[in-house]
Design a protein around this motif. Structure first.
Motif, mmCIF file in Angstrom:
data_model
loop_
_atom_site.group_PDB
_atom_site.id
_atom_site.type_symbol
_atom_site.label_atom_id
_atom_site.label_comp_id
_atom_site.label_asym_id
_atom_site.label_seq_id
_atom_site.Cartn_x
_atom_site.Cartn_y
_atom_site.Cartn_z
ATOM 1 N N THR A 5 -5.433 -9.553 -3.397
ATOM 2 C CA THR A 5 -6.688 -9.292 -4.099
ATOM 3 C C THR A 5 -7.059 -7.821 -3.923
ATOM 4 O OG1 THR A 5 -8.054 -9.853 -2.187
ATOM 5 C CG2 THR A 5 -7.513 -11.648 -3.680
ATOM 6 N N VAL A 6 -8.062 -7.392 -4.656
ATOM 7 C CA VAL A 6 -8.573 -6.034 -4.527
ATOM 8 C C VAL A 6 -10.063 -6.099 -4.247
ATOM 9 C CG1 VAL A 6 -8.888 -5.777 -7.031
ATOM 10 C CG2 VAL A 6 -8.732 -3.726 -5.584
ATOM 11 N N VAL A 7 -10.513 -5.232 -3.358
ATOM 12 C CA VAL A 7 -11.931 -5.109 -3.017
ATOM 13 C C VAL A 7 -12.269 -3.628 -2.999
ATOM 14 C CG1 VAL A 7 -13.645 -5.397 -1.166
ATOM 15 C CG2 VAL A 7 -12.029 -7.240 -1.660
ATOM 16 N N GLN A 8 -13.382 -3.268 -3.616
ATOM 17 C CA GLN A 8 -13.857 -1.892 -3.519
ATOM 18 C C GLN A 8 -14.828 -1.823 -2.358
ATOM 19 O OE1 GLN A 8 -15.629 -0.231 -7.046
ATOM 20 N NE2 GLN A 8 -16.411 1.559 -5.937
ATOM 21 N N GLY A 9 -14.579 -0.912 -1.433
ATOM 22 C CA GLY A 9 -15.486 -0.786 -0.311
ATOM 23 C C GLY A 9 -14.848 -0.117 0.891
ATOM 24 N N ASP A 10 -15.478 -0.326 2.015
ATOM 25 C CA ASP A 10 -15.121 0.309 3.275
ATOM 26 C C ASP A 10 -14.206 -0.623 4.077
ATOM 27 O OD1 ASP A 10 -15.081 1.360 5.877
ATOM 28 O OD2 ASP A 10 -17.218 1.845 5.876
ATOM 29 N N ILE A 11 -12.992 -0.200 4.320
ATOM 30 C CA ILE A 11 -12.030 -1.031 5.040
ATOM 31 C C ILE A 11 -12.515 -1.375 6.448
ATOM 32 C CG2 ILE A 11 -10.631 0.871 5.997
ATOM 33 C CD1 ILE A 11 -8.140 -0.877 5.252
ATOM 34 N N TRP A 124 0.710 10.709 -2.323
ATOM 35 C CA TRP A 124 1.625 9.868 -3.104
ATOM 36 C C TRP A 124 0.945 9.547 -4.436
ATOM 37 C CZ3 TRP A 124 6.372 8.847 -0.976
ATOM 38 C CH2 TRP A 124 7.243 8.120 -1.792
ATOM 39 N N PRO A 125 1.629 9.674 -5.569
ATOM 40 C CA PRO A 125 0.995 9.371 -6.863
ATOM 41 C C PRO A 125 0.415 7.952 -6.864
ATOM 42 C CG PRO A 125 3.109 10.454 -7.185
ATOM 43 C CD PRO A 125 3.003 10.132 -5.717
ATOM 44 N N ARG A 126 -0.850 7.854 -7.259
ATOM 45 C CA ARG A 126 -1.590 6.599 -7.096
ATOM 46 C C ARG A 126 -0.934 5.406 -7.784
ATOM 47 N NH1 ARG A 126 -7.922 6.163 -8.207
ATOM 48 N NH2 ARG A 126 -8.007 7.416 -6.328
ATOM 49 N N GLN A 127 -0.513 5.560 -9.024
ATOM 50 C CA GLN A 127 0.075 4.415 -9.735
ATOM 51 C C GLN A 127 1.319 3.897 -9.019
ATOM 52 O OE1 GLN A 127 -2.704 3.259 -11.873
ATOM 53 N NE2 GLN A 127 -0.783 2.286 -12.413
ATOM 54 N N ASP A 128 2.152 4.798 -8.514
ATOM 55 C CA ASP A 128 3.345 4.370 -7.794
ATOM 56 C C ASP A 128 2.971 3.774 -6.440
ATOM 57 O OD1 ASP A 128 6.228 4.081 -7.749
ATOM 58 O OD2 ASP A 128 6.205 5.585 -6.155
ATOM 59 N N ALA A 129 1.940 4.318 -5.808
ATOM 60 C CA ALA A 129 1.477 3.757 -4.527
ATOM 61 C C ALA A 129 0.985 2.323 -4.722
ATOM 62 C CB ALA A 129 0.368 4.626 -3.934
ATOM 63 N N ILE A 130 0.275 2.082 -5.808
ATOM 64 C CA ILE A 130 -0.210 0.730 -6.110
ATOM 65 C C ILE A 130 0.970 -0.199 -6.381
ATOM 66 C CG2 ILE A 130 -1.515 -0.677 -7.757
ATOM 67 C CD1 ILE A 130 -3.350 1.839 -8.145
ATOM 68 N N GLU A 154 -14.281 3.318 -7.782
ATOM 69 C CA GLU A 154 -14.193 2.454 -8.963
ATOM 70 C C GLU A 154 -12.889 2.659 -9.728
ATOM 71 O OE1 GLU A 154 -15.099 -0.441 -11.715
ATOM 72 O OE2 GLU A 154 -16.191 -0.024 -9.868
ATOM 73 N N ASP A 155 -12.439 3.896 -9.837
ATOM 74 C CA ASP A 155 -11.204 4.182 -10.560
ATOM 75 C C ASP A 155 -10.008 3.495 -9.890
ATOM 76 O OD1 ASP A 155 -9.715 5.489 -12.644
ATOM 77 O OD2 ASP A 155 -9.004 6.907 -11.118
ATOM 78 N N ALA A 156 -9.893 3.607 -8.580
ATOM 79 C CA ALA A 156 -8.802 2.939 -7.848
ATOM 80 C C ALA A 156 -8.919 1.426 -7.995
ATOM 81 C CB ALA A 156 -8.818 3.334 -6.376
ATOM 82 N N TYR A 157 -10.149 0.912 -7.934
ATOM 83 C CA TYR A 157 -10.354 -0.528 -8.101
ATOM 84 C C TYR A 157 -9.809 -1.005 -9.452
ATOM 85 C CZ TYR A 157 -12.671 -5.011 -8.667
ATOM 86 O OH TYR A 157 -12.915 -6.347 -8.893
ATOM 87 N N ARG A 158 -10.160 -0.297 -10.514
ATOM 88 C CA ARG A 158 -9.698 -0.675 -11.852
ATOM 89 C C ARG A 158 -8.173 -0.591 -11.956
ATOM 90 N NH1 ARG A 158 -14.189 2.295 -13.574
ATOM 91 N NH2 ARG A 158 -12.846 4.067 -14.057
ATOM 92 N N GLN A 159 -7.586 0.444 -11.377
ATOM 93 C CA GLN A 159 -6.135 0.603 -11.442
ATOM 94 C C GLN A 159 -5.417 -0.520 -10.669
ATOM 95 O OE1 GLN A 159 -5.623 4.612 -10.000
ATOM 96 N NE2 GLN A 159 -5.634 5.442 -12.066
ATOM 97 N N ILE A 160 -5.894 -0.832 -9.476
ATOM 98 C CA ILE A 160 -5.270 -1.901 -8.688
ATOM 99 C C ILE A 160 -5.433 -3.238 -9.405
ATOM 100 C CG2 ILE A 160 -5.343 -3.195 -6.519
ATOM 101 C CD1 ILE A 160 -6.331 -0.524 -5.196
ATOM 102 N N ARG A 161 -6.642 -3.504 -9.887
ATOM 103 C CA ARG A 161 -6.897 -4.754 -10.610
ATOM 104 C C ARG A 161 -5.973 -4.881 -11.813
ATOM 105 N NH1 ARG A 161 -12.647 -5.129 -12.825
ATOM 106 N NH2 ARG A 161 -11.647 -3.803 -14.352
ATOM 107 N N GLY A 162 -5.755 -3.792 -12.527
ATOM 108 C CA GLY A 162 -4.869 -3.810 -13.684
ATOM 109 C C GLY A 162 -3.436 -4.154 -13.306
ATOM 110 N N VAL A 163 -2.947 -3.587 -12.213
ATOM 111 C CA VAL A 163 -1.583 -3.903 -11.769
ATOM 112 C C VAL A 163 -1.492 -5.349 -11.335
ATOM 113 C CG1 VAL A 163 0.175 -3.409 -10.012
ATOM 114 C CG2 VAL A 163 -0.990 -1.521 -11.198
ATOM 115 N N LEU A 164 -2.497 -5.837 -10.609
ATOM 116 C CA LEU A 164 -2.472 -7.233 -10.164
ATOM 117 C C LEU A 164 -2.457 -8.188 -11.360
ATOM 118 C CD1 LEU A 164 -4.917 -7.146 -7.128
ATOM 119 C CD2 LEU A 164 -2.424 -7.446 -7.069
ATOM 120 N N ARG A 165 -3.254 -7.881 -12.384
ATOM 121 C CA ARG A 165 -3.284 -8.729 -13.581
ATOM 122 C C ARG A 165 -1.944 -8.701 -14.322
ATOM 123 N NH1 ARG A 165 -9.321 -7.493 -16.020
ATOM 124 N NH2 ARG A 165 -10.410 -8.868 -14.582
#
Length: 168
Positions: A5-11, A124-130, A154-165
């Motif tokens: 899953t993905v969560v936006q926030g403080d680890i 590390w390039p974000r899309q490849d890291a995801i 928010e941007d990272a959240y949307r990108q991670i969510r997109g890959v998961l979907r």
């Protein structure tokens, strides 16, 4: 395979068995996620790092310490490759995720919160890291039930969510 899953926030505020620290080789604290974890966990995290990792930790490896003052029980530290410094071997990044899951299994951790390893200061390039995170976690045999990918913004959240979907 864990539920990813993905969560936006403080680890550092996640109520999980273990949080993952994107550490540096020295294992003595640093910036970004590493600094946040050391600040939130307090001096017990650094003391445990010094005791358990007197010579630091190799890139691609992982080990654990107490989580100190955080809600989690453990911190699983891993050292990702520094893309900005020329360390561009993706297998080292994938090794971080595999080793974290192996350490989590040794500890009996069932819920683990991950940052995007190497995607911050290490460049590390974000899309490849995801993609590396999602694909490696999904392909690694583990007893971890829930793997949370933490998004700092928010941007990272949307990108991670997109890959998961797209992988569902």
């Amino acid at each position: 395979m864990p539920n990813i899953t993905v969560v936006q926030g403080d680890i550092t505020k996640q109520n999980v068995d273990a949080v993952v620290n994107a550490a540096n080789n020295a294992m003595r604290g640093g910036g970004g996620v590493d600094g946040a974890i050391h600040r939130a966990g307090g001096p017990a995290v650094l003391a445990d790092c010094v005791a358990r990792f007197p010579d630091g930790l190799a890139t691609g490896d992982a080990g654990w310490t107490t989580a100190g003052n955080m809600p989690a029980q453990w911190v699983i530290h891993t050292v990702g490759p520094n893309h900005a410094a020329g360390e561009r071997d993706r297998s080292l990044l994938e090794s971080c995720y595999r080793r974290v899951l192996e350490v989590a299994d040794e500890l009996g951790a069932r819920t683990v919160a991950f940052p995007l390893i190497s995607a911050g200061t290490y460049g590390w390039p974000r899309q490849d890291a995801i993609a590396a995170a999602v694909d490696t976690i999904a392909a690694t045999p583990t007893q971890v039930e829930t793997a949370i990918l933490m998004a700092f913004d928010e941007d990272a959240y949307r990108q991670i969510r997109g890959v998961l979907r797209s992988r569902a």
